[in-house]
Design an enzyme around this catalytic site. Sequence first.
Site, PDB file in Angstrom:
ATOM      1  N   LYS A  15      21.470 105.153  35.423  1.00 40.63           N
ATOM      2  CA  LYS A  15      20.287 105.695  36.106  1.00 40.63           C
ATOM      3  C   LYS A  15      20.665 106.587  37.286  1.00 40.63           C
ATOM      4  O   LYS A  15      20.115 107.676  37.446  1.00 40.63           O
ATOM      5  CB  LYS A  15      19.389 104.556  36.635  1.00 40.63           C
ATOM      6  CG  LYS A  15      18.858 103.621  35.580  1.00 40.63           C
ATOM      7  CD  LYS A  15      17.857 102.630  36.157  1.00 40.63           C
ATOM      8  CE  LYS A  15      18.440 101.728  37.222  1.00 40.63           C
ATOM      9  NZ  LYS A  15      19.474 100.793  36.732  1.00 40.63           N
ATOM     10  N   ARG A  90      11.120  97.671  40.435  1.00 44.22           N
ATOM     11  CA  ARG A  90      11.932  96.694  39.707  1.00 44.22           C
ATOM     12  C   ARG A  90      11.116  95.462  39.344  1.00 44.22           C
ATOM     13  O   ARG A  90      11.654  94.557  38.717  1.00 44.22           O
ATOM     14  CB  ARG A  90      13.107  96.276  40.580  1.00 44.22           C
ATOM     15  CG  ARG A  90      14.456  96.889  40.165  1.00 44.22           C
ATOM     16  CD  ARG A  90      15.490  96.349  41.136  1.00 44.22           C
ATOM     17  NE  ARG A  90      16.854  96.442  40.745  1.00 44.22           N
ATOM     18  CZ  ARG A  90      17.686  97.417  41.102  1.00 44.22           C
ATOM     19  NH1 ARG A  90      17.255  98.461  41.754  1.00 44.22           N
ATOM     20  NH2 ARG A  90      18.956  97.343  40.769  1.00 44.22           N
ATOM     21  N   ARG A 129      33.633 100.065  38.395  1.00 41.86           N
ATOM     22  CA  ARG A 129      33.061 101.176  39.164  1.00 41.86           C
ATOM     23  C   ARG A 129      33.547 101.167  40.607  1.00 41.86           C
ATOM     24  O   ARG A 129      33.615 100.136  41.252  1.00 41.86           O
ATOM     25  CB  ARG A 129      31.534 101.018  39.142  1.00 41.86           C
ATOM     26  CG  ARG A 129      30.783 102.035  39.955  1.00 41.86           C
ATOM     27  CD  ARG A 129      29.359 102.079  39.530  1.00 41.86           C
ATOM     28  NE  ARG A 129      28.546 101.034  40.127  1.00 41.86           N
ATOM     29  CZ  ARG A 129      27.217 100.993  39.999  1.00 41.86           C
ATOM     30  NH1 ARG A 129      26.579 101.912  39.324  1.00 41.86           N
ATOM     31  NH2 ARG A 129      26.538 100.007  40.555  1.00 41.86           N
ATOM     32  N   ARG A 162      31.688  97.927  45.238  1.00 42.09           N
ATOM     33  CA  ARG A 162      30.501  97.261  45.776  1.00 42.09           C
ATOM     34  C   ARG A 162      30.631  95.758  45.553  1.00 42.09           C
ATOM     35  O   ARG A 162      31.051  95.329  44.483  1.00 42.09           O
ATOM     36  CB  ARG A 162      29.244  97.766  45.055  1.00 42.09           C
ATOM     37  CG  ARG A 162      28.694  99.061  45.633  1.00 42.09           C
ATOM     38  CD  ARG A 162      27.625  99.671  44.769  1.00 42.09           C
ATOM     39  NE  ARG A 162      26.587  98.739  44.325  1.00 42.09           N
ATOM     40  CZ  ARG A 162      25.515  99.101  43.607  1.00 42.09           C
ATOM     41  NH1 ARG A 162      25.345 100.358  43.281  1.00 42.09           N
ATOM     42  NH2 ARG A 162      24.627  98.214  43.235  1.00 42.09           N
ATOM     43  N   ARG A 173      23.152  89.982  37.882  1.00 41.61           N
ATOM     44  CA  ARG A 173      22.244  91.128  38.065  1.00 41.61           C
ATOM     45  C   ARG A 173      21.578  91.498  36.741  1.00 41.61           C
ATOM     46  O   ARG A 173      20.402  91.882  36.713  1.00 41.61           O
ATOM     47  CB  ARG A 173      23.013  92.340  38.620  1.00 41.61           C
ATOM     48  CG  ARG A 173      23.302  92.194  40.105  1.00 41.61           C
ATOM     49  CD  ARG A 173      24.330  93.206  40.567  1.00 41.61           C
ATOM     50  NE  ARG A 173      23.881  94.581  40.474  1.00 41.61           N
ATOM     51  CZ  ARG A 173      24.707  95.629  40.405  1.00 41.61           C
ATOM     52  NH1 ARG A 173      26.012  95.446  40.394  1.00 41.61           N
ATOM     53  NH2 ARG A 173      24.219  96.837  40.350  1.00 41.61           N
TER      54      ARG A 173
HETATM   55  P1  AMP Z   1      21.141  99.298  42.803  1.00 40.63           P
HETATM   56  O1  AMP Z   1      21.920 100.188  43.698  1.00 40.63           O
HETATM   57  O2  AMP Z   1      19.913  99.934  42.252  1.00 40.63           O
HETATM   58  O3  AMP Z   1      21.990  98.642  41.758  1.00 40.63           O
HETATM   59  O4  AMP Z   1      20.605  98.112  43.733  1.00 40.63           O
HETATM   60  C1  AMP Z   1      21.509  97.233  44.394  1.00 40.63           C
HETATM   61  C2  AMP Z   1      20.762  96.012  44.927  1.00 40.63           C
HETATM   62  O5  AMP Z   1      19.777  96.423  45.877  1.00 40.63           O
HETATM   63  C3  AMP Z   1      19.971  95.220  43.879  1.00 40.63           C
HETATM   64  O6  AMP Z   1      20.778  94.314  43.154  1.00 40.63           O
HETATM   65  C4  AMP Z   1      18.961  94.523  44.779  1.00 40.63           C
HETATM   66  O7  AMP Z   1      19.552  93.459  45.498  1.00 40.63           O
HETATM   67  C5  AMP Z   1      18.625  95.613  45.785  1.00 40.63           C
HETATM   68  N1  AMP Z   1      17.501  96.459  45.294  1.00 40.63           N
HETATM   69  C6  AMP Z   1      17.562  97.777  44.963  1.00 40.63           C
HETATM   70  N2  AMP Z   1      16.360  98.220  44.569  1.00 40.63           N
HETATM   71  C7  AMP Z   1      15.519  97.162  44.631  1.00 40.63           C
HETATM   72  C8  AMP Z   1      14.147  96.980  44.329  1.00 40.63           C
HETATM   73  N3  AMP Z   1      13.387  97.980  43.865  1.00 40.63           N
HETATM   74  N4  AMP Z   1      13.613  95.752  44.526  1.00 40.63           N
HETATM   75  C9  AMP Z   1      14.353  94.730  45.002  1.00 40.63           C
HETATM   76  N5  AMP Z   1      15.659  94.828  45.282  1.00 40.63           N
HETATM   77  C10 AMP Z   1      16.249  96.032  45.103  1.00 40.63           C
END
Ligand code: AMP
Length: 216
Positions: A15, A90, A129, A162, A173
């Site tokens: 994404k 989400r 990654r 990360r 996740r």
């Molecule tokens: P990402 O970078 O999109 O993989 O997001 C990393 C982490 O940020 C996720 O595993 C959540 O802990 C938090 N996070 C990101 N976007 C959201 C969202 N829309 N709602 C809740 N938590 C989020």
Amino acid sequence: MPTYIVLLGPPGAGKGTQAKVLAQKFGLPHISSGDIFRENLKNGTELGKLAQTFMSKGELVPDDVTIAMIRERFERPDCENGAILDGFPRTPTQADALENALADFGGRVNLVPYITAPEEVLIERLAGRWTCRAIGHIFHEKFNPPQQPGRCDLDGSELYQRDDDKAETVKHRIQVYLDQTSPLIEYYRSRGTLVEINGFQPIEQVSGQLMTALKR
Ligand code: AMP
């Protein structure tokens, strides 16, 4: 009429990579909720500290906190013509909040590319990654290694893994995605905005399919 595109799919589907391509092509801001949380963490804000307690475990940050943050982001002038959303919404509650927020700005979600890939591919992509500290450029130890180990090819900054890309958190996740986010597939399908894209292809081919879907 502003254009809002929501990229949906499990962690590791691509994404973020595709959001950057679309943002550049359409001159729209790329809004990644995960990036905003990580930026807050880097800057030591209260929001960042709170988010980290959930992120480090691979859990979702509570809806009210996330929705307030995204609403604030939408108020910036660069969102005037729309945005490419990556990682938000989400949950169905977030999707409802998005619908309401966009209605306030006279917009709606125009298209939801749902990018998929087999679970073992997601795990391999995430666990290998490496992310650059400065901007978040993405590398992969096997599929896209940096020229100099540990350094970003684009800005020379340090590459780090990360916390939530470590193997033990990655599986959780994906489960959180299946439990809490996957209901959005039906949510957007029923609104006629969902388009399925096979994310298990080279980046350029995924982008090509996305562009075809957008033209339609
Ligand atoms: P990402 O970078 O999109 O993989 O997001 C990393 C982490 O940020 C996720 O595993 C959540 O802990 C938090 N996070 C990101 N976007 C959201 C969202 N829309 N709602 C809740 N938590 C989020």
